[in-house]
Enzyme design. Structure first.
Site: not given
Ligand code: 5GP
Length: 117
Positions: A33, A90, A98-99, A103, A105
């Site tokens: 990240d 998320n 946000e993206v 994905h 994390h």
């Protein structure tokens, strides 16, 4: 919303912009990240045109299984498996996504708190 072919993670997957890649298979890519929230912060993405968990189809089950096994292997390779790590996905606005390329994390290297804020 539709999948953005010019999104940041789509470009990283196509190697159009740089990232510190830590793991790659036919279906999965993982990279550090750019703004880490823990001493170890890796993003693990499927090479699918999928925006979020909410955008998954049943046919993605195999690749999503590979994603979880990739997390296991990356944690071992980075030597954080025994102390522990957290996997976070998320999904959409309230969760802080946000993206909009799905994905996971992988966060490690410090004690995590629970529940997350
Ligand atoms: P989200 O909030 O969508 O779950 O997480 C997006 C993550 O992508 C954030 O932790 C953010 O730091 C990371 N990120 C955003 N842009 C880039 C980028 O260009 N390169 C990398 N490596 N990470 C990024």
């Amino acid at each position: 919303m539709t999948y953005d072919e010019n999104g940041i993670f789509a470009k990283i997957i196509r190697k159009e912009i740089p990232a510190k890649i830590v793991y790659e298979t036919e279906n999965v890519l993982a990279f550090e990240d750019v703004n880490p929230k823990a001493p170890v912060h890796v993003l693990i993405v499927p090479k699918l045109r999928v925006m979020s968990v909410d955008d998954l189809a049943d046919e993605h089950a195999q690749v999503m299984g590979e994603l979880l096994l990739a997390a296991r292997d990356i944690a071992r390779e980075l030597g954080v498996n025994e102390h522990g790590y957290r996997l976070v996905i998320n999904t959409n606005a309230n969760a802080g996504q946000e993206v909009f390329h799905l994905h996971v994390h992988l966060l490690a290297g410090r004690k995590m708190t629970w529940p997350p804020g």
